[in-house]
Design a protein around this motif. Structure first.
Motif, PDB file in Angstrom:
ATOM      1  N   VAL A   4      -0.030  81.014  69.080  1.00 58.46           N
ATOM      2  CA  VAL A   4       1.200  80.828  69.845  1.00 58.46           C
ATOM      3  C   VAL A   4       1.985  79.646  69.301  1.00 58.46           C
ATOM      4  N   ALA A   5       1.301  78.529  69.048  1.00 58.60           N
ATOM      5  CA  ALA A   5       1.985  77.328  68.559  1.00 58.60           C
ATOM      6  C   ALA A   5       2.640  77.573  67.204  1.00 58.60           C
ATOM      7  N   SER A   6       1.915  78.231  66.299  1.00 57.11           N
ATOM      8  CA  SER A   6       2.474  78.479  64.964  1.00 57.11           C
ATOM      9  C   SER A   6       3.600  79.504  64.996  1.00 57.11           C
ATOM     10  N   PHE A   7       3.698  80.287  66.065  1.00 58.46           N
ATOM     11  CA  PHE A   7       4.796  81.249  66.210  1.00 58.46           C
ATOM     12  C   PHE A   7       6.026  80.597  66.846  1.00 58.46           C
ATOM     13  N   VAL A   8       5.809  79.825  67.908  1.00 59.14           N
ATOM     14  CA  VAL A   8       6.925  79.290  68.692  1.00 59.14           C
ATOM     15  C   VAL A   8       7.570  78.086  68.011  1.00 59.14           C
ATOM     16  N   ILE A   9       6.767  77.170  67.490  1.00 58.58           N
ATOM     17  CA  ILE A   9       7.302  75.895  66.997  1.00 58.58           C
ATOM     18  C   ILE A   9       8.218  76.060  65.782  1.00 58.58           C
ATOM     19  N   PRO A  10       7.845  76.828  64.739  1.00 59.77           N
ATOM     20  CA  PRO A  10       8.796  76.980  63.619  1.00 59.77           C
ATOM     21  C   PRO A  10      10.111  77.635  64.035  1.00 59.77           C
ATOM     22  N   ILE A  11      10.038  78.617  64.940  1.00 62.09           N
ATOM     23  CA  ILE A  11      11.277  79.234  65.431  1.00 62.09           C
ATOM     24  C   ILE A  11      12.070  78.225  66.246  1.00 62.09           C
ATOM     25  N   GLY A  12      11.381  77.469  67.109  1.00 63.30           N
ATOM     26  CA  GLY A  12      12.069  76.489  67.934  1.00 63.30           C
ATOM     27  C   GLY A  12      12.704  75.376  67.124  1.00 63.30           C
ATOM     28  N   ALA A  13      12.014  74.940  66.068  1.00 62.96           N
ATOM     29  CA  ALA A  13      12.571  73.873  65.225  1.00 62.96           C
ATOM     30  C   ALA A  13      13.831  74.328  64.504  1.00 62.96           C
ATOM     31  N   THR A  14      14.058  75.649  64.450  1.00 63.85           N
ATOM     32  CA  THR A  14      15.221  76.181  63.741  1.00 63.85           C
ATOM     33  C   THR A  14      16.351  76.565  64.679  1.00 63.85           C
ATOM     34  N   ILE A  15      16.020  77.212  65.810  1.00 63.10           N
ATOM     35  CA  ILE A  15      17.092  77.756  66.665  1.00 63.10           C
ATOM     36  C   ILE A  15      17.153  77.138  68.058  1.00 63.10           C
ATOM     37  N   ASN A  16      16.108  76.449  68.499  1.00 67.15           N
ATOM     38  CA  ASN A  16      16.129  75.869  69.845  1.00 67.15           C
ATOM     39  C   ASN A  16      16.569  74.419  69.765  1.00 67.15           C
ATOM     40  N   MET A  17      17.831  74.168  70.085  1.00 71.90           N
ATOM     41  CA  MET A  17      18.404  72.828  69.986  1.00 71.90           C
ATOM     42  C   MET A  17      19.041  72.448  71.320  1.00 71.90           C
ATOM     43  N   ASP A  18      18.192  72.220  72.338  1.00 73.08           N
ATOM     44  CA  ASP A  18      18.712  71.865  73.659  1.00 73.08           C
ATOM     45  C   ASP A  18      19.518  70.566  73.607  1.00 73.08           C
ATOM     46  N   GLY A  19      18.936  69.549  72.975  1.00 73.36           N
ATOM     47  CA  GLY A  19      19.626  68.262  72.901  1.00 73.36           C
ATOM     48  C   GLY A  19      20.913  68.349  72.101  1.00 73.36           C
ATOM     49  N   THR A  20      20.903  69.114  71.017  1.00 74.53           N
ATOM     50  CA  THR A  20      22.103  69.275  70.196  1.00 74.53           C
ATOM     51  C   THR A  20      23.187  70.020  70.957  1.00 74.53           C
ATOM     52  N   ALA A  21      22.823  71.060  71.707  1.00 73.16           N
ATOM     53  CA  ALA A  21      23.803  71.821  72.480  1.00 73.16           C
ATOM     54  C   ALA A  21      24.457  70.941  73.546  1.00 73.16           C
ATOM     55  N   LEU A  22      23.649  70.128  74.230  1.00 76.70           N
ATOM     56  CA  LEU A  22      24.210  69.217  75.245  1.00 76.70           C
ATOM     57  C   LEU A  22      25.138  68.202  74.604  1.00 76.70           C
ATOM     58  N   TYR A  23      24.699  67.648  73.494  1.00 80.28           N
ATOM     59  CA  TYR A  23      25.511  66.655  72.783  1.00 80.28           C
ATOM     60  C   TYR A  23      26.848  67.238  72.328  1.00 80.28           C
ATOM     61  N   GLU A  24      26.846  68.467  71.822  1.00 79.96           N
ATOM     62  CA  GLU A  24      28.081  69.074  71.335  1.00 79.96           C
ATOM     63  C   GLU A  24      29.044  69.377  72.477  1.00 79.96           C
ATOM     64  N   ALA A  25      28.512  69.789  73.630  1.00 76.29           N
ATOM     65  CA  ALA A  25      29.374  70.031  74.781  1.00 76.29           C
ATOM     66  C   ALA A  25      30.018  68.735  75.264  1.00 76.29           C
ATOM     67  N   VAL A  26      29.230  67.659  75.364  1.00 73.34           N
ATOM     68  CA  VAL A  26      29.777  66.366  75.806  1.00 73.34           C
ATOM     69  C   VAL A  26      30.767  65.827  74.783  1.00 73.34           C
ATOM     70  N   ALA A  27      30.442  65.929  73.493  1.00 74.17           N
ATOM     71  CA  ALA A  27      31.336  65.417  72.447  1.00 74.17           C
ATOM     72  C   ALA A  27      32.675  66.156  72.455  1.00 74.17           C
ATOM     73  N   ALA A  28      32.650  67.486  72.627  1.00 73.28           N
ATOM     74  CA  ALA A  28      33.899  68.254  72.636  1.00 73.28           C
ATOM     75  C   ALA A  28      34.776  67.864  73.821  1.00 73.28           C
ATOM     76  N   LEU A  29      34.177  67.752  74.997  1.00 68.78           N
ATOM     77  CA  LEU A  29      34.973  67.370  76.178  1.00 68.78           C
ATOM     78  C   LEU A  29      35.436  65.913  76.073  1.00 68.78           C
ATOM     79  N   PHE A  30      34.625  65.050  75.485  1.00 61.51           N
ATOM     80  CA  PHE A  30      35.032  63.654  75.299  1.00 61.51           C
ATOM     81  C   PHE A  30      36.252  63.561  74.389  1.00 61.51           C
ATOM     82  N   ILE A  31      36.233  64.290  73.283  1.00 62.69           N
ATOM     83  CA  ILE A  31      37.382  64.283  72.370  1.00 62.69           C
ATOM     84  C   ILE A  31      38.609  64.887  73.038  1.00 62.69           C
ATOM     85  N   ALA A  32      38.411  65.903  73.879  1.00 61.17           N
ATOM     86  CA  ALA A  32      39.545  66.473  74.631  1.00 61.17           C
ATOM     87  C   ALA A  32      40.120  65.451  75.601  1.00 61.17           C
TER      88      ALA A  32
END
Length: 535
Positions: free
Chosen positions: A394-422
């Motif tokens: 399970v770990a070897s299946f989930v973690i490589p996929i998550g390290a590539t497509i699961n970016m919770d912190g990045t998604a939050l940061y991009e939403a805040v950055a876009a609204l901040f610039i607006a």
């Protein structure tokens, strides 16, 4: 026989006194043994957590060293910064060296032991979890930014800028994501992912014909055939798409190949057994190498942070609007990683999530130091398997996929950055534009590579979708290196909790591991057999 000069009463007294005398030392020895046992357990706990303690100390040491070096002079050259961060560069090279063998071998050996139905269920649960948590993080970032208004009433002209914004075509970014899923060359995918870049190139075009006003365009190479009069053509600059590459492994393509290869290998039965055995041995060798490299990580992390502290442009910028933006992102990451994700774990698994998070604390500290979820992958797999006892398949299946497509912190940061610039540009986004922000930030975070500051590249996609000035990315570049560490730590936390959730629902559907089937521990009795140990 009674001794002379003693009475039966004296004997009884002696017996009682003897009993009392013996009982006191035994009780003291018991107290000492308990204290010794407690001290031994404390020493064992400290020994087990010694690397984590060293990693935490290295963060503060790195900040201290950076501040001391920064106080010696005002400006540092790139070469001087390279010297300061050289031990950190060696650490990053060590960790990246192990990404390819550990992802390829662990996925192939793990998937080969599963049937297609189990693998499909596990993949569906993984994608559903990643999509849900990423959408939650975007919504949280939007809610915080609308409530706090970090960029409200800002004087855009007086805000300092640092760095340069990268030009990026949003359509090319999404198409590159699909291209990377299916690499055309597996060897090149091991060290370079596909990335489209627009470059300026000269082309020869036919001059305007005064009779009909038409322009004949020549091929992008500028080669003109059968030209009798070269004065009829002129050179112009045009945008041309080319593969610029990322100089980082295409983990997504390697994961896809490993999954498909493992599925086919599992159906081959005994004929595929030698390759599976080879992959198992490769996993063990890689993890032993990783254990050797791991003790260098406190030194590397300390100098990575020191180099970033020395290279930071100006600390006073945190006192203005950028400081409010910084606090908003940190608050959002703390709520999402410390409350939302653990609450989801409680609902789905019914266990203490903070004990699970303590087991991955070493991976979180490494993620903070390296700012790369891909480089942290070997540490993450080790923490999940050894500390939290997550099934390695399970770990070897989930973690490589998550390290590539699961970016919770990045998604939050991009939403805040876009609204901040607006908000800095005094633009009020309506409900439809906010929905556009959430969808675009979620999709853009999927395309973000697991490398330091990859979110800045995909942030351009979000700004372009909202019609915001792309060059305003330079307003937040000065603090991005620090925020990048916190959002990478949040990304890794989300990946690990996702692996724990998928393990909870999938472990009962998977066949037992080979060492579980051939367990030779005399203290264990195989299921369905009676204990026939002679009495």
């Amino acid at each position: 026989m009674e001794s002379p000069g003693t009475s039966p009463m004296d004997n009884n007294v002696n017996a009682v006194n003897t009993h009392v005398f013996v009982a006191v030392p035994v009780e003291n020895r018991g107290y000492r043994s308990k204290a010794k046992y407690f001290g031994k357990k404390c020493l064992e706990s400290i020994k087990e957590s010694s690397l984590l303690i060293a990693l935490l100390i290295s963060v503060f040491v790195g900040v201290f060293i950076g501040l001391i070096i920064r106080s010696t002079k005002e400006n540092f050259t790139k070469r001087e910064l390279m010297y300061i961060g050289f031990p950190g560069e060696i650490l990053m090279r060590m960790l990246k060296m192990l990404i390819l063998p550990i992802v390829l071998s662990s996925l192939v050996s793990g998937i080969a032991g599963l049937d297609a139905k189990t693998c499909g269920k596990m993949g569906l649960r993984t994608i559903c979890y990643f999509g849900t948590t990423t959408f939650f993080s975007v919504c949280l970032g939007i809610l915080l930014c609308v409530s706090i208004q970090p960029g409200g009433n800002a004087d855009r002209s007086s805000m300092s800028r640092h760095g340069e914004a990268q030009q990026l075509n949003s359509v090319d970014a999404y198409m590159d994501l699909i291209r990377n899923v299916f690499p055309d060359n597996l060897i090149s995918a091991c060290f370079n992912a596909y990335r489209t870049k627009e470059v300026d190139k000269q082309m020869r075009v036919k001059k305007e014909n005064e009779a009909n006003g038409s322009i004949t365009t020549v091929s992008p190479t500028g080669i003109v055939h059968n030209v009798t009069n070269d004065t009829d053509y002129e050179l112009v600059w045009v945008k041309v798409q080319k593969n610029a590459g990322t100089n980082n492994p295409n983990v997504l393509g390697i994961v896809m190949f490993s999954i498909l290869f493992g599925c086919v290998l599992g159906r081959m039965g005994e004929r595929g057994r030698p390759i599976v055995a080879f992959c198992d041995a490769l996993v063990e060798v890689t993890m032993r190498l990783f254990t050797m490299f791991l003790w260098f990580s406190p030194v590397g992390i300390a100098f990575l942070i020191a180099a970033k502290i020395v290279g930071m442009a100006d600390f006073s910028i945190l006192l203005g609007k950028v400081g409010m933006y910084f606090i908003t992102v940190i608050l959002g990451l703390f709520i999402h990683g410390g409350i939302v994700l653990p609450f989801l774990y409680i609902i789905l698994v019914r266990k203490n999530p903070y004990r699970f998070i303590y087991g991955i604390s070493q991976a979180m500290a490494t993620a903070f130091g390296t700012a790369s979820s891909s480089a942290t992958m070997p540490v993450t797999l080790r923490c999940l398997e050894h500390n939290n006892h997550v099934d390695p398949r399970v770990a070897s299946f989930v973690i490589p996929i998550g390290a590539t497509i699961n970016m919770d912190g990045t998604a939050l940061y991009e939403a805040v950055a876009a609204l901040f610039i607006a908000q800095v540009n005094d633009m009020t986004l309506d409900f439809g534009q906010i929905i556009t922000t959430s969808i675009t930030a979620t999709a853009a975070s999927v395309g973000a590579a697991g490398i330091p500051q990859a979110g800045l590249v995909t942030l351009v996609i979000v700004l372009s979708a909202l019609g915001l000035p792309v060059e305003d990315v330079t307003l937040i570049l000065v603090v991005d290196w620090f925020l990048d560490r916190f959002r990478t730590m949040t990304n890794v936390t989300g990946d690990c909790l996702g692996a724990g959730i998928v393990h909870h629902y999938s472990v009962g559907e998977m066949p037992p591991l080979e060492h579980e089937m051939h367990d030779t521990d005399p203290g264990k009795v195989p299921n369905g057999q009676q204990d026939i140990t002679p009495v």
